[in-house]
Design a protein around this motif. Structure first.
Motif, PDB file in Angstrom:
ATOM      1  N   CYS A   8       0.545  -1.093   0.054  1.00 47.64           N
ATOM      2  CA  CYS A   8       0.059  -0.127  -0.007  1.00 47.64           C
ATOM      3  C   CYS A   8       0.910   1.606  -0.114  1.00 47.64           C
ATOM      4  CB  CYS A   8      -1.240   0.413   1.273  1.00 47.64           C
ATOM      5  SG  CYS A   8      -2.357  -1.661   1.750  1.00 47.64           S
ATOM      6  N   GLN A  10       0.684   5.209   0.713  1.00 48.68           N
ATOM      7  CA  GLN A  10      -0.294   6.726   0.522  1.00 48.68           C
ATOM      8  C   GLN A  10       0.772   7.557   0.794  1.00 48.68           C
ATOM      9  OE1 GLN A  10      -1.950   6.914   5.028  1.00 48.68           O
ATOM     10  NE2 GLN A  10      -3.430   7.434   4.046  1.00 48.68           N
ATOM     11  N   ARG A  79      -5.804   0.516  10.109  1.00 49.08           N
ATOM     12  CA  ARG A  79      -5.103  -0.437   9.652  1.00 49.08           C
ATOM     13  C   ARG A  79      -5.494  -1.630   7.945  1.00 49.08           C
ATOM     14  NH1 ARG A  79      -1.233  -3.959  13.157  1.00 49.08           N
ATOM     15  NH2 ARG A  79      -0.019  -2.308  13.261  1.00 49.08           N
ATOM     16  N   ARG A  82      -6.335   1.365   5.403  1.00 46.27           N
ATOM     17  CA  ARG A  82      -4.723   1.045   4.702  1.00 46.27           C
ATOM     18  C   ARG A  82      -4.889   0.124   3.786  1.00 46.27           C
ATOM     19  NH1 ARG A  82       0.081   4.365   5.723  1.00 46.27           N
ATOM     20  NH2 ARG A  82       0.354   3.292   3.262  1.00 46.27           N
ATOM     21  N   ASP A  86      -5.636   1.875   0.176  1.00 45.51           N
ATOM     22  CA  ASP A  86      -4.321   2.315  -0.394  1.00 45.51           C
ATOM     23  C   ASP A  86      -3.501   1.761  -0.941  1.00 45.51           C
ATOM     24  OD1 ASP A  86      -4.871   5.137   1.122  1.00 45.51           O
ATOM     25  OD2 ASP A  86      -3.657   4.225   2.402  1.00 45.51           O
TER      26      ASP A  86
END
Length: 101
Positions: A8, A10, A79, A82, A86
């Protein structure tokens, strides 16, 4: 095919989720290469790996009902958000019995 890892991103911060172990004993773990910082601005990052309790029942109907359904992205646990929002690269495995069966 079986999902076994997700990378992931970000902004410019990468993290990953990976399955550790096999079968029904497998656990999802979370890796963050920038979890902590030692030595201030010119110091170094301290990576961290931890069990990701939020994904232990990943994709189960119970998880969808209790943690995801009818929630905005901001309302999700960090989490879990995410993982869902993401995801950049997903890695899959073909179990041996499916490949030659």
């Amino acid at each position: 095919m079986e999902l076994f890892a997700v990378i992931c991103i970000q902004t410019s911060h990468y993290v990953s989720f990976s399955k550790w172990g096999g079968g029904k004993d497998a656990q999802w773990v979370f890796f963050d290469s920038m979890a902590d910082r030692e030595g201030g601005e010119k110091g170094f990052n301290i990576p961290q790996v931890s069990v990701c309790e939020e994904l232990q029942s990943c994709f189960s109907d119970e998880l969808v009902e209790t943690e995801i359904k009818n929630k905005t992205n901001k309302e999700l646990k960090e989490r879990l958000r995410r993982f869902i929002c993401d995801g950049y690269f997903c890695f899959y495995n073909i179990p041996d019995d499916e490949m030659f069966g």
